[in-house]
Design an enzyme around this catalytic site. Structure first.
Site, PDB file in Angstrom:
ATOM      1  N   LYS A 167     115.837  47.454  -0.231  1.00 45.17           N
ATOM      2  CA  LYS A 167     115.147  46.499  -1.114  1.00 45.17           C
ATOM      3  C   LYS A 167     115.636  45.073  -0.847  1.00 45.17           C
ATOM      4  O   LYS A 167     114.846  44.120  -0.839  1.00 45.17           O
ATOM      5  CB  LYS A 167     115.407  46.901  -2.568  1.00 45.17           C
ATOM      6  N   LYS A 235     118.399  36.095  -8.450  1.00 37.96           N
ATOM      7  CA  LYS A 235     119.370  37.184  -8.596  1.00 37.96           C
ATOM      8  C   LYS A 235     119.385  38.046  -7.332  1.00 37.96           C
ATOM      9  O   LYS A 235     120.442  38.361  -6.791  1.00 37.96           O
ATOM     10  CB  LYS A 235     118.977  38.007  -9.832  1.00 37.96           C
TER      11      LYS A 235
END
Ligand code: NAP
Length: 288
Positions: A167, A235
């Site tokens: 990811k 983030k």
């Protein structure tokens, strides 16, 4: 209860809803309970805390923002976890944390998978997410029928943490293709063209990308409503940077995009969608 779902924000709520609509019984919990309440109308039971949501559930899904949030949820549910339960973390968090958590829960006889997703809110609603899974293969096979209700391409990437590493690689490409799309549209409009027509002309060619085709029209319309928050890609890029530093590799595009999204946030767009990156470029180019 068959399934517990913890974290019902932009992604978690529609994903949980798909499981309910497929006939599963769900107990749901969200820190701000209002965000879980709509699922009660769909047939879910609202739990008063994470531990009571997880209690006795065969499978426990987690979909919260960051590593510290998953850590907080695990801390709450761990005392009541029992042998044979399966925990599936679908949040995007640090691969190293997932490895540690899988080891920790294995000692209790509890399976743990990291299964982050790509595909945004639309993918969550339509069940077309890309799901990248790390963890034990038997646990993956157990989770698979449920994951198939949420995503189209579901890939077991390897041991614990491998889903998150995949990811994070995805996020490098996402950030840089968005930059490419926004720069192309800015350049075209500065050159006196209608960016909408440019999008039509190039959207199916070699420059085609999900970012160009899905976020390009929003950039042109200055529609910055969030599908994926700027604060969340910041983030994710922080997580990539931490991992890249551990590997000791240079990723110059990553550094550029960290700066660009910091600038986007500084302009007041942290709670807007990632396409608000265009505002930072417009400022740099002094183009309206
Ligand atoms: P979001 O809308 O902020 O939802 C996260 C939810 O988790 C919030 O409702 C939050 O509650 C809840 N939460 C946080 N800590 C909690 C805790 N300790 N216990 C229970 N609930 C808690 O974020 P999202 O967009 O759904 O993203 C979730 C994850 O998916 C993130 O890791 C993100 O990077 C990833 N992701 C997002 C997208 C996207 O397009 N949005 C795409 C792919 C992956 P509050 O309401 O109280 O804050």
């Amino acid at each position: 209860m068959e399934i517990a779902w913890i974290g019902t924000g932009i992604m978690g709520a529609p994903m949980a809803r798909r499981l309910i609509r497929a006939g599963h019984r769900l107990r749901v919990f969200n820190r701000t309970p209002e965000k879980a309440r709509a699922l009660v109308n769909d047939g879910a039971v609202l739990a008063s805390d994470a531990a009571s949501a997880a209690n006795d559930a065969r499978t426990i899904f987690i979909m919260v923002p960051d590593t510290a949030d998953v850590e907080a949820v695990i801390g709450k549910i761990q005392p009541s976890l029992t042998r044979g339960q399966l925990v599936v973390d679908m949040s995007t968090v640090a691969p190293e944390f997932e490895r540690r958590t899988a080891e920790q829960l294995a000692q209790l006889g509890v399976d743990y998978l990291d299964a982050p997703v790509s595909g945004g809110e639309t993918g969550a609603i339509e069940g077309t997410l890309t799901i990248m899974v790390g963890g034990d293969e038997a646990a993956f096979n157990r989770a698979r029928p449920l994951l198939e209700l949420l995503g189209k391409r579901i890939t077991h990437m390897g041991a614990s943490g491998a889903g998150q590493t995949t990811k994070l690689a995805n996020q490098i490409a996402v950030a840089l293709t968005l930059e490419a799309a926004a720069e192309a549209l800015l350049f075209a409009s500065k050159g006196g063209l209608d960016p909408g027509r440019v999008l039509e002309a190039i959207g199916a060619g070699a420059a085609s990308s999900w970012q160009l085709n899905n976020l390009g029209p929003k950039i042109i319309a200055k529609d910055y409503r969030p599908g994926f928050f700027v604060k969340l890609i910041r983030k994710d890029l922080r997580l990539v940077t931490e991992a890249a530093n551990q590997h000791g590799i240079a990723l110059p595009g990553l550094n550029l995009m960290t700066s660009m999204f910091n600038a986007t946030a500084a302009l007041g767009h942290d709670l807007d969608g990632t396409q608000a990156l265009a505002e930072a470029l417009l400022k740099l180019a002094t183009v309206e």
